[in-house]
Scaffold this motif. Structure first.
Motif, short mmCIF file in Angstrom:
data_model
loop_
_atom_site.label_atom_id
_atom_site.label_comp_id
_atom_site.label_asym_id
_atom_site.label_seq_id
_atom_site.Cartn_x
_atom_site.Cartn_y
_atom_site.Cartn_z
N LEU A 79 47.67 52.51 -10.70
CA LEU A 79 48.76 52.73 -9.66
C LEU A 79 48.65 54.02 -9.09
O LEU A 79 49.01 55.09 -9.84
CB LEU A 79 49.73 52.29 -9.68
N GLY A 80 49.09 54.65 -8.07
CA GLY A 80 48.51 55.41 -7.26
C GLY A 80 48.85 56.06 -6.01
O GLY A 80 48.77 54.75 -4.83
N ARG A 81 48.73 57.36 -5.49
CA ARG A 81 48.75 57.38 -3.94
C ARG A 81 47.12 58.18 -3.92
O ARG A 81 46.24 59.23 -4.36
CB ARG A 81 49.62 58.12 -3.26
N GLY A 82 46.27 57.61 -2.44
CA GLY A 82 44.94 58.37 -2.27
C GLY A 82 44.24 57.74 -2.60
O GLY A 82 42.88 58.36 -3.17
N CYS A 83 43.93 56.81 -3.45
CA CYS A 83 42.68 56.14 -4.67
C CYS A 83 42.77 54.39 -3.89
O CYS A 83 42.38 54.07 -4.84
CB CYS A 83 43.21 56.32 -6.11
N GLY A 84 43.00 54.02 -2.74
CA GLY A 84 42.57 53.05 -2.21
C GLY A 84 41.44 52.32 -2.43
O GLY A 84 39.89 53.16 -1.50
N PRO A 85 40.98 51.21 -1.74
CA PRO A 85 39.70 50.65 -2.14
C PRO A 85 39.01 51.24 -0.13
O PRO A 85 40.37 51.22 0.63
CB PRO A 85 39.57 49.18 -1.60
N LEU A 86 37.54 50.91 -0.38
CA LEU A 86 37.00 52.09 1.40
C LEU A 86 36.25 50.91 2.06
O LEU A 86 35.41 49.63 1.50
CB LEU A 86 36.07 53.31 1.27
N VAL A 87 36.27 50.20 2.99
CA VAL A 87 35.24 49.47 3.67
C VAL A 87 34.00 49.94 4.44
O VAL A 87 33.99 51.16 5.56
CB VAL A 87 36.19 49.21 5.26
N LEU A 88 33.51 50.28 3.71
CA LEU A 88 32.03 50.96 4.22
C LEU A 88 30.97 50.44 4.85
O LEU A 88 30.66 48.78 5.20
CB LEU A 88 31.36 51.26 3.32
N THR A 89 29.68 50.90 6.16
CA THR A 89 29.38 49.98 7.37
C THR A 89 28.09 50.68 7.08
O THR A 89 27.72 52.22 6.15
CB THR A 89 29.52 49.51 8.35
N GLY A 90 26.75 50.36 7.25
CA GLY A 90 25.99 51.45 6.96
C GLY A 90 25.16 52.28 8.42
O GLY A 90 26.43 52.03 9.39
N ASN A 91 24.59 52.66 9.04
CA ASN A 91 24.50 53.23 9.67
C ASN A 91 23.24 53.39 10.58
O ASN A 91 22.88 54.73 11.81
CB ASN A 91 23.94 55.21 9.50
N SER A 250 50.10 55.98 -14.80
CA SER A 250 49.24 55.36 -15.83
C SER A 250 49.87 55.22 -17.14
O SER A 250 50.38 55.01 -18.50
CB SER A 250 48.37 56.10 -16.68
N MET A 251 51.33 56.56 -17.69
CA MET A 251 51.47 56.79 -18.57
C MET A 251 53.37 55.52 -18.55
O MET A 251 54.22 54.77 -19.57
CB MET A 251 52.62 57.94 -18.45
N ASN A 252 53.93 55.37 -17.29
CA ASN A 252 55.11 54.29 -17.20
C ASN A 252 55.22 54.22 -15.51
O ASN A 252 55.07 55.05 -14.58
CB ASN A 252 56.11 55.53 -17.58
N LEU A 253 54.82 53.05 -14.96
CA LEU A 253 54.83 52.16 -14.11
C LEU A 253 56.17 52.82 -12.95
O LEU A 253 56.36 52.82 -12.16
CB LEU A 253 55.29 50.95 -13.75
N GLY A 254 57.27 53.00 -13.54
CA GLY A 254 58.61 53.03 -13.23
C GLY A 254 58.81 52.36 -11.83
O GLY A 254 58.57 51.21 -11.79
N ASP A 255 60.27 52.48 -11.48
CA ASP A 255 60.67 51.65 -10.31
C ASP A 255 59.90 52.02 -9.35
O ASP A 255 59.77 50.44 -8.02
CB ASP A 255 62.31 52.39 -10.02
N SER A 256 59.00 53.21 -8.87
CA SER A 256 58.45 52.98 -7.59
C SER A 256 56.92 51.94 -8.00
O SER A 256 56.65 50.77 -6.90
CB SER A 256 58.31 54.34 -7.28
N GLY A 257 57.07 51.71 -8.71
CA GLY A 257 55.98 51.29 -9.54
C GLY A 257 56.36 49.13 -9.12
O GLY A 257 54.96 48.48 -8.68
#
Length: 283
Positions: A79-91, A250-257
């Protein structure tokens, strides 16, 4: 608890990094681990039908189907920031260049109960008038070649694809992590560690945290183990993967997690994408 614990997680660098110490008997007083390495679509299914091991790594999107039998652990996941899935297309000349262009197209996804797919559906509801066409489930490592070769129109990718998609000559249509963070201000819940409710969740969480702390304290000890399961990733890409997906959550979800998890699943339930959950079952 028995002297051996059955566990299933992916062969991806973040999982093998977190569990290296425990899997190699380096966590004091922890039972031996019997590890099953499996793609997230497989572990989601094992948890849902009740045939899985005592502890599993699954998608947060799969939680609503398993919370009656499994407890969410507050550590070990992604769980984190800047680590989300991407939608990719061809060229190619007919390649999709804007979100609305996905209407009626064939899209490959890693699992229909993955967090990536849940985020994609929430995003598509806002950005693809009329909706996408056929959804094709593929192992995540087959998606980029299929997009490159024109077998599908777009692919939803996760994990190390963030670092390697350009080598396939693909186009980034959207970063779903950035969309989610801008839309909610919350981190992205990706992969969860769950344990059967009849087990000692506090003890298991303690062993996971000890394994993770060992990995952080001895960052080179897990290198051979990580690379042996990393599907031909370079050491540099494997390290980038670990640095991105293994973090304070990864160590602790915490309130924001927990807030992020609750927000994702509540929003998805409101859209009719997952069953409604009792937030009390998350803790």
């Amino acid at each position: 608890m028995n002297n051996e614990l059955n566990i299933a997680f992916s062969p991806c660098p973040n999982d093998t990094f977190v569990f290296h110490a425990w899997a190699h008997g380096l966590v004091a007083d922890a039972p031996a681990l019997n590890v099953m390495y499996a793609d997230i679509d497989i572990t989601n299914g094992l948890a849902a039908d009740g045939t899985g091991p005592e502890v599993l790594k699954i998608s947060y999107a799969a939680l609503p189907w398993v919370l009656e039998n499994y407890r969410l652990l507050p550590c070990g996941g992604a769980l984190g920031r800047g680590c989300g899935p991407l939608v990719l297309t061809g060229n190619g000349p007919l390649a999709v260049r804007r979100p609305a262009g996905l209407a009626g197209r064939r899209i490959a996804v890693p699992s229909e109960r993955s967090t990536a797919y849940l985020l994609f559906r929430l995003w598509a509801a806002q950005n693809v008038p009329g909706g996408v066409g056929e959804i094709v489930v593929m192992p995540f490592d087959e998606i980029m070649p299929a997009v490159r070769d024109g077998k599908i129109d777009a692919g939803l990718v996760i994990h190390e694809a963030r670092f390697t998609y350009s080598s396939y000559g693909l186009n980034l249509l959207t970063d779903l992590g950035s969309w989610w963070e801008e839309d909610t201000g919350l981190p992205i819940p990706l992969g969860a560690i769950i344990a059967r409710r009849d087990l000692d969740a506090e003890a298991i969480s303690g062993w996971i945290r000890s394994s993770l702390q060992y990995a952080w304290d001895h960052p080179t000890d897990s290198r051979d183990y990580v690379l042996s399961h990393a599907q031909e990733l370079s050491p540099e890409v494997a390290k980038s993967h670990i640095d991105l997906y293994v973090n304070e959550f990864s160590m602790n979800l915490g309130d924001s997690g927990y807030e992020a998890i609750t927000s994702l699943l509540t929003r998805a339930a409101d859209e009719g994408l997952v069953p409604a959950i009792d937030p009390e079952l998350l803790r």
